[in-house]
Design a protein around this motif. Structure first.
Motif, short mmCIF file in Angstrom:
data_model
loop_
_atom_site.label_atom_id
_atom_site.label_comp_id
_atom_site.label_asym_id
_atom_site.label_seq_id
_atom_site.Cartn_x
_atom_site.Cartn_y
_atom_site.Cartn_z
N TYR A 1 -7.83 3.49 -9.94
CA TYR A 1 -6.99 3.36 -8.75
C TYR A 1 -7.84 3.00 -7.53
N LEU B 1 -6.78 8.65 -1.87
CA LEU B 1 -6.81 8.63 -3.34
C LEU B 1 -7.92 9.52 -3.87
N LEU C 1 -6.57 0.41 4.67
CA LEU C 1 -7.00 0.42 3.27
C LEU C 1 -8.05 1.49 3.03
N LEU D 1 -6.62 4.78 2.89
CA LEU D 1 -5.91 4.98 1.63
C LEU D 1 -6.87 5.38 0.53
N PHE E 1 -6.99 -5.08 -3.46
CA PHE E 1 -6.32 -5.19 -2.16
C PHE E 1 -7.27 -5.75 -1.12
N GLU F 1 1.93 1.98 -3.35
CA GLU F 1 0.90 2.61 -4.16
C GLU F 1 0.87 4.10 -3.91
N VAL F 2 1.04 4.45 -2.63
CA VAL F 2 1.02 5.87 -2.28
C VAL F 2 2.15 6.59 -3.01
N MET G 1 -7.56 -0.75 -5.38
CA MET G 1 -7.80 -0.83 -3.94
C MET G 1 -8.78 -1.93 -3.62
N MET H 1 -3.45 6.43 7.58
CA MET H 1 -3.28 5.09 7.00
C MET H 1 -2.02 4.41 7.55
N LEU H 2 -0.96 5.20 7.67
CA LEU H 2 0.30 4.60 8.07
C LEU H 2 0.27 4.09 9.50
N MET I 1 0.82 -1.20 0.00
CA MET I 1 0.00 0.00 0.00
C MET I 1 0.85 1.24 0.00
N SER I 2 1.95 1.23 0.77
CA SER I 2 2.83 2.40 0.78
C SER I 2 3.44 2.61 -0.59
N THR J 1 -3.31 9.90 4.49
CA THR J 1 -2.14 9.02 4.35
C THR J 1 -1.47 8.79 5.69
#
Lengths: 102, 621, 168
Positions: free
Chosen positions: C59, C36, C29, C32, C67, A38-39, C64, C19-20, A35-36, C16
């Motif tokens: 995207y 996006l 997810l 994320l 994913f 993708e970022v 996603m 998300m991290l 995922m990172s 973001t």
């Protein structure tokens, strides 16, 4: 459309890229790593679009399209690999895949 | 006379061929090549000799320069040959005796596997020896000197698979090396002071520039004496010759009896001008000779091995030659060299026949009664023994040895103590020689004879026996012949013995020695054993048997400390440079291995950090 | 319009970040996806409507979702969340944070003198299409080959797993 300084656009792309890099280095779950990634790809695409807006041309969007295609292919293969890894190692720890040590 | 260069070249070429292609040749071809080349060399020498004596060139010397060896600054030694009566006599002896010994070894070594190697070494030796004798320049002489040393090493250790032979060869080489170093120091001194090493030039400059007794002359002469002492196995470097008997008997005959060990005598005779200018050095020569002949004589009296008796006898006889040189009896020394070559080579060859016949038995106490079994050997060895001991009037050895003993008292530089030493030595010589003969040929048969010598081994014995007898009558012609090359002995003005008186006393010494030997070793052998069993007799016997303890002294003084130093130095600080490099490599390796963790995140971090760093570098410019 | 750019930009960055730091993968997810979408809005404000549409559809909408499918298929559960919590120590952020700050600073330094303004007017899909079928035709072909390769690879990797399970 907006009249934003180029600097800000590129800075946004840069910040997103750095955040993606940080996530790549910090997280140990394989899915999180992807995922990172993708970022980071997304941030690169943003940079292209910003550049296209600067010169008012379509080339940036074309590049973005290709980046998108590449990201799609990469994710497909990558996730198939994730499934194989899970079958084999029974965990999604990136650090478990260190047979190339030494 | 222009064929002079062939004399060393023929054996050298033969040695090269035998070394390179020897294994491809048959035994007969190898022997023919080996002995034939020396024979041809002897023939050429005879031709040259006839030419020389028939029509002597100007100044009684002939020089043939082949080419200039080195040209550096003022130093220009040449490859050149110098023929005068001295070198001619010596080359004649070396080539003819060498030829006879090569003939003998063609049969003696017939069963050996390394037949061609033996002849290659022997030929190389003859070539080096002749180079030494004919050398025009001291540097070329030194080349020949080293060459004979090398061949001596190779031949002593010929049967290298036996470790003791290798040790003996090494001992010979190292001890003569000590002498060689002294000699090279002498050469350095001569060159730096006088500017040339060309012998005739050098001698002229010595006479012109150095007054009698000048320090440089004495030091140079003593250094050359050091070299001569090493090569000729005199005190204090005589320890290698008895052990050198580990080599094949023809080697002992050629190298360690007739030729190489006389190289020292030749060196001193050749540079007699230098010694004449340094009387104290010449006295040292005589003292060394006198001391050696006694030390070796006593040692020969106690040996069991037949070859070791002969080895000590050689040391003793060369002591006589040094004594002659030391008192200024130059021609007498060369005369004795010639006769000694004949009878000593004969003795060694005969000893070889005996050892071979008794299936490798060396001890004289296990021999006996071979008089009837090996008649030719008996008679030839008897003649040689008489010549060595100095049987009056008939044998060559009598004439040469007595000339030396008389000159030891009569010459201007002679002293009574030298005469007494020479006389005592003569008695000892007779004693140990006849001890040998009586023990080996008389008495009951102790070991049976399994092999008899063939023709190739017998003919050289006969020829050498004849020369041992006839050679004596060559005395006067020889002395006259040598006069242009070596000065006549200056007789002292004062009284002293006449030649006849000295000769009579020498004959008496011979008879006393003979009768003592007869008593102890033939008539009542029990007396000999009783003498050895007696405490004083036993101590003397052991002491003289071990060569007056020189080996032990050298071992304690030089060998053990050297080994200790080498052992202590096994891991010195210089080694740490090399181990340090290895350690550093290993350290870096371990460090770099740590960075290869196999983890993706670590590698990504590396890449990202590297890029950041790179950008900073680019921005900073 | 500037306003929209800055707000969506901020949303993207915050999403973001969130998300991290999530422990649960599915939560990450979702964040994320939000990021996006925000970036898609940024595209629109910069005059690239076609790119914005693609971003959302391909995207956020396809990649996603792929994913999410895989995560659901793996069925990690609470044990995985516990392990994540264990791995995400505060100390672990130090090195990468330094690196990220260094990179951003470099970027700021590089951009300090740039005063260009992004021009007005959108670049509509028609222009993009003309570019694609004109000078960038070969790239289109290459992209299609790349997708084919991805297809074959993914199929192959997935197939073997089923085969092994069938054999076992």
């Amino acid at each position: 459309m907006a009249e934003v300084p180029l600097r800000d656009g590129l800075l946004l792309a840069g910040i997103l890229f750095s955040l993606g890099l940080t996530g790549l280095l910090v997280r140990r779950n394989l899915i999180m790593v992807l995922m990172s990634l993708e970022v980071m790809l997304n941030a690169a695409g943003l940079a292209f679009i910003v550049a296209a807006a600067r010169w008012h041309q379509a080339d940036g969007q074309v590049m973005f399209l290709f980046i998108l295609a590449m990201a799609a292919a990469e994710v497909a293969v990558g996730l198939a690999l994730v499934r194989q890894i899970y079958e084999r190692f029974r965990s999604l720890d990136v650090d478990a895949l260190s047979a190339m040590k030494g | 006379m222009r064929l002079l260069w062939l004399i060393p070249a023929l054996p050298l070429a033969s040695a090269m061929v035998l070394a390179l292609f020897g294994s491809l040749l048959s035994r007969r071809a190898a022997a023919t090549l080996g002995a034939g080349s020396v024979g041809l060399s002897a023939l050429v020498t005879t031709l040259v000799a006839l030419d020389f004596s028939g029509a002597p060139p100007a100044g009684h010397s002939y020089t043939q320069v082949l080419w200039t060896w080195i040209k550096v600054g003022g130093f220009e030694p040449q490859i050149g040959f110098y023929l005068d009566p001295l070198s001619l006599v010596m080359v004649l002896v070396v080539t003819w005796v060498g030829f006879l010994i090569h003939l003998y070894s063609a049969e003696f070594m017939a069963e050996d596997d390394s037949y061609h190697r033996f002849f290659a070494y022997m030929n190389l030796f003859v070539a080096s020896m002749i180079t030494l004798l004919l050398a025009n320049d001291l540097l070329l002489l030194y080349l020949g000197w080293e060459g004979v040393g090398l061949c001596s090493f190779l031949l002593i250790g010929f049967w290298y698979r036996v470790p003791a032979n290798g040790a003996a060869a090494r001992k010979a080489f190292i001890v003569t090396r000590v002498g060689d170093t002294a000699m090279s120091l002498g050469l350095f001194l001569l060159f730096t002071q006088l500017g040339t090493l060309q012998i005739q030039d050098l001698m002229q400059r010595v006479a012109a520039q150095w007054s009698a007794g000048s320090t440089y002359a004495v030091i140079a002469a003593l250094l050359l004496l050091g070299g001569a002492v090493g090569k000729s196995a005199q005190l204090p470097l005589q320890v290698w010759l008895p052990d050198a008997m580990a080599g094949p008997t023809p080697t002992s005959a050629l190298i360690h009896a007739a030729t190489m060990v006389t190289a020292g005598v030749y060196l001193i005779a050749r540079t007699h001008v230098l010694f004449a200018v340094a009387p104290s050095a010449q006295l040292a020569v005589a003292a060394v000779g006198a001391a050696t002949l006694l030390v070796a004589g006593f040692s020969a009296l106690t040996q069991h091995d037949i070859k070791r008796v002969l080895a000590y006898s050689t040391v003793s006889q060369i002591g006589y030659m040094f004594l002659a040189l030391g008192v200024g009896a130059w021609q007498a020394a060369i005369f004795h060299f010639m006769t000694h070559a004949f009878f000593k080579a004969l003795l060694f060859l005969g000893a070889g026949v005996i050892i071979d016949a008794l299936h490798d038995e060396h001890s004289i106490f296990r021999m006996g009664g071979l008089r009837s079994e090996l008649p030719v050997t008996f008679w030839t060895l008897l003649i040689a023994g008489c010549s060595l001991a100095g049987l009056p009037f008939i044998t060559a050895g009598f004439f040469s040895k007595d000339l030396i003993i008389w000159e030891a008292s009569a010459a201007e530089q002679g002293r009574l103590v030298f005469w007494m030493a020479g006389m005592l030595g003569a008695l000892l010589t007779a004693l140990y020689t006849f001890r040998l003969i009586f023990r080996v040929f008389f008495g009951p048969l102790a070991t049976p004879v399994t092999k008899r010598p063939g023709l190739l081994m017998t003919i050289p014995l006969l020829i050498l026996a004849m020369l041992s007898v006839v050679g004596g009558y060559l005395k006067d012609p020889l002395l006259v012949f040598l006069r242009p090359a070596l000065p006549s002995t200056i007789e002292s003005a004062s009284g002293g013995l006449t030649e006849a008186q000295s000769g009579t006393i020498a004959a008496l010494a011979f008879l006393i020695g003979l009768s003592l030997a007869y008593l102890f070793h033939l008539r009542r052998r029990g007396l000999a054993e009783a003498l050895v069993a007696n405490p004083i007799g036993h101590t003397l016997d052991q002491w003289w048997f071990a060569g007056w303890g020189f080996d032990r002294i050298y071992d304690k003084a030089f060998v053990q400390p050297f080994i200790w130093i080498a052992d202590v130095n096994k891991r010195d600080f210089v080694d740490s440079f090399y181990t340090g490099i290895a350690w550093l490599s290993e350290f870096v390796y371990r460090g770099l291995s740590e960075t290869e963790t196999g983890r993706v995140r670590w590698y990504t971090f590396g890449m990202a950090a590297g890029s950041a760093l790179f950008i900073i570098v680019v921005l900073a410019r | 319009m500037n306003f929209a750019f800055y707000i969506s930009g901020a949303v993207a960055v915050i999403a973001t970040l969130l998300m991290l730091t999530r422990v649960n993968v599915v939560h990450a997810l979702l964040y994320l996806i939000v990021s996006l979408l925000a970036v898609a809005v940024v595209f629109y404000t910069l005059g690239a409507p076609f790119a914005a549409a693609l971003e959302v559809i391909v995207y956020a909408g396809a990649i996603m979702v792929l994913f999410i499918f895989v995560v659901m298929m793996l069925n990690l559960g609470d044990r995985a969340a516990a392990m994540e919590r264990q791995w995400l120590t505060p100390g672990i952020w130090r090195g990468p944070a330094v690196l990220a700050v260094v990179l951003i600073l470099e970027m700021v330094y590089l951009l300090r003198s740039d005063a260009a303004i992004l021009s007005t007017g959108a670049v509509d899909p028609q222009a993009v299409a003309i570019a694609l079928f004109g000078p960038y035709l070969i790239c289109v072909e290459l992209a299609s080959m790349l997708l084919l390769a991805g297809l074959v690879g993914a199929y192959h990797l997935g197939f073997h797993k089923a085969e092994r399970r069938a054999r076992a």
